[in-house]
Design a protein around this motif. Structure first.
Motif, short mmCIF file in Angstrom:
data_model
loop_
_atom_site.label_atom_id
_atom_site.label_comp_id
_atom_site.label_asym_id
_atom_site.label_seq_id
_atom_site.Cartn_x
_atom_site.Cartn_y
_atom_site.Cartn_z
N PHE A 51 7.40 102.49 59.20
CA PHE A 51 7.64 103.22 57.97
C PHE A 51 9.13 103.14 57.62
CE2 PHE A 51 8.50 107.25 55.68
CZ PHE A 51 7.76 106.98 54.55
N ALA A 52 9.43 102.41 56.56
CA ALA A 52 10.80 102.24 56.07
C ALA A 52 10.73 102.24 54.55
CB ALA A 52 11.40 100.94 56.60
N PRO A 53 10.75 103.41 53.93
CA PRO A 53 10.56 103.48 52.49
C PRO A 53 11.68 102.80 51.71
CG PRO A 53 11.22 105.61 53.34
CD PRO A 53 11.00 104.73 54.52
N ALA A 54 11.31 102.22 50.58
CA ALA A 54 12.28 101.62 49.67
C ALA A 54 12.84 102.73 48.78
CB ALA A 54 11.63 100.55 48.82
N ILE A 55 14.14 102.82 48.71
CA ILE A 55 14.82 103.80 47.87
C ILE A 55 15.37 103.03 46.68
CG2 ILE A 55 16.56 105.61 47.78
CD1 ILE A 55 14.25 106.00 49.87
N ARG A 56 15.01 103.46 45.47
CA ARG A 56 15.34 102.70 44.27
C ARG A 56 15.70 103.64 43.13
NH1 ARG A 56 9.63 101.68 42.12
NH2 ARG A 56 8.45 103.01 43.50
N PRO A 57 16.17 103.09 42.01
CA PRO A 57 16.55 103.94 40.89
C PRO A 57 15.37 104.83 40.47
CG PRO A 57 17.28 101.71 40.51
CD PRO A 57 16.41 101.67 41.73
N PRO A 58 15.64 106.04 40.09
CA PRO A 58 16.95 106.61 39.78
C PRO A 58 17.64 107.27 40.97
CG PRO A 58 15.28 108.16 39.11
CD PRO A 58 14.55 106.95 39.66
N THR A 59 17.05 107.19 42.16
CA THR A 59 17.67 107.82 43.33
C THR A 59 18.98 107.15 43.69
OG1 THR A 59 15.46 108.36 44.12
CG2 THR A 59 17.25 108.52 45.71
N VAL A 60 19.05 105.83 43.54
CA VAL A 60 20.27 105.07 43.77
C VAL A 60 20.55 104.23 42.52
CG1 VAL A 60 19.99 104.99 46.29
CG2 VAL A 60 19.03 103.16 44.89
N PRO A 61 21.79 103.79 42.33
CA PRO A 61 22.09 102.97 41.15
C PRO A 61 21.33 101.64 41.18
CG PRO A 61 24.12 103.79 42.16
CD PRO A 61 22.99 104.11 43.11
N ALA A 62 21.02 101.12 40.00
CA ALA A 62 20.37 99.81 39.89
C ALA A 62 21.19 98.77 40.66
CB ALA A 62 20.25 99.41 38.43
N GLY A 63 20.49 97.89 41.35
CA GLY A 63 21.15 96.84 42.13
C GLY A 63 21.58 97.27 43.52
N SER A 64 21.29 98.53 43.88
CA SER A 64 21.68 99.00 45.23
C SER A 64 20.48 99.57 45.97
CB SER A 64 22.79 100.04 45.13
OG SER A 64 22.31 101.24 44.53
N CYS A 65 19.29 99.00 45.72
CA CYS A 65 18.09 99.45 46.41
C CYS A 65 18.25 99.23 47.90
CB CYS A 65 16.86 98.70 45.89
SG CYS A 65 16.50 99.07 44.17
N ARG A 66 17.56 100.04 48.64
CA ARG A 66 17.71 99.98 50.11
C ARG A 66 16.44 100.47 50.77
NH1 ARG A 66 22.60 103.60 49.69
NH2 ARG A 66 22.64 102.39 47.80
N LEU A 67 16.35 100.16 52.05
CA LEU A 67 15.33 100.77 52.89
C LEU A 67 15.99 101.91 53.63
CD1 LEU A 67 13.51 97.71 54.45
CD2 LEU A 67 13.04 98.88 52.31
N ARG A 68 15.25 102.96 53.87
CA ARG A 68 15.79 104.09 54.61
C ARG A 68 15.08 104.16 55.95
NH1 ARG A 68 15.80 109.27 51.39
NH2 ARG A 68 17.76 108.39 50.63
N LEU A 69 15.82 103.88 57.00
CA LEU A 69 15.31 104.00 58.37
C LEU A 69 15.79 105.32 58.94
CD1 LEU A 69 16.25 100.45 59.72
CD2 LEU A 69 14.22 101.14 58.45
N THR A 70 14.94 105.98 59.68
CA THR A 70 15.33 107.22 60.34
C THR A 70 15.02 107.11 61.82
OG1 THR A 70 14.81 108.46 58.33
CG2 THR A 70 15.06 109.73 60.36
N VAL A 71 16.04 107.24 62.63
CA VAL A 71 15.89 107.18 64.08
C VAL A 71 15.65 108.59 64.59
CG1 VAL A 71 17.05 106.60 66.24
CG2 VAL A 71 17.39 105.17 64.23
N THR A 72 14.65 108.75 65.46
CA THR A 72 14.41 110.04 66.10
C THR A 72 14.36 109.83 67.60
OG1 THR A 72 11.99 109.96 66.23
CG2 THR A 72 12.94 110.68 64.12
N LEU A 73 14.46 110.92 68.33
CA LEU A 73 14.38 110.80 69.79
C LEU A 73 12.98 110.45 70.26
CD1 LEU A 73 16.75 113.71 70.85
CD2 LEU A 73 17.21 111.25 70.85
N ALA A 74 11.99 110.53 69.37
CA ALA A 74 10.63 110.14 69.72
C ALA A 74 10.45 108.63 69.74
CB ALA A 74 9.64 110.76 68.73
N HIS A 75 11.38 107.88 69.16
CA HIS A 75 11.29 106.43 69.15
C HIS A 75 11.60 105.86 70.53
CE1 HIS A 75 11.97 106.84 64.67
NE2 HIS A 75 10.85 106.14 64.76
N THR A 76 10.96 104.77 70.83
CA THR A 76 11.26 104.06 72.08
C THR A 76 11.96 102.76 71.73
OG1 THR A 76 9.12 102.92 72.04
CG2 THR A 76 9.23 105.01 73.23
N ARG A 77 12.62 102.19 72.68
CA ARG A 77 13.32 100.93 72.44
C ARG A 77 12.33 99.85 72.07
NH1 ARG A 77 18.61 100.83 73.59
NH2 ARG A 77 19.35 102.59 74.75
#
Length: 77
Positions: A51-77
């Motif tokens: 799960f890595a959601p795409a963050i896009r306008p209007p949340t971020v400026p046009a041309g600066s879309c990104r994926l948002r990764l969240t690390v938690t202590l529940a993740h394993t290597r």
């Protein structure tokens, strides 16, 4: 610690050539740029069980879309 784990993920992504800004948060933005490539990458990751959601306008400026990764202590290597 969570900050250390997130730092390792961030450093590995940067080493692989992903555009990941410096930071100390458990939320790691992977800058993609345009909306369609960000959506496509998020979809491919979702299909493989990540799960890595795409963050896009209007949340971020046009041309600066990104994926948002969240690390938690529940993740394993």
């Amino acid at each position: 610690t969570l900050v250390a784990e997130a730092g390792e993920v961030r450093a590995e992504l940067q080493a692989q050539g992903w555009n990941v800004p410096a930071g100390r948060s458990a939320i790691i933005p992977v800058l993609v740029g345009e909306e369609q490539p960000a959506l496509a990458l998020a979809a491919r990751l979702r299909e493989s069980g990540h799960f890595a959601p795409a963050i896009r306008p209007p949340t971020v400026p046009a041309g600066s879309c990104r994926l948002r990764l969240t690390v938690t202590l529940a993740h394993t290597r």
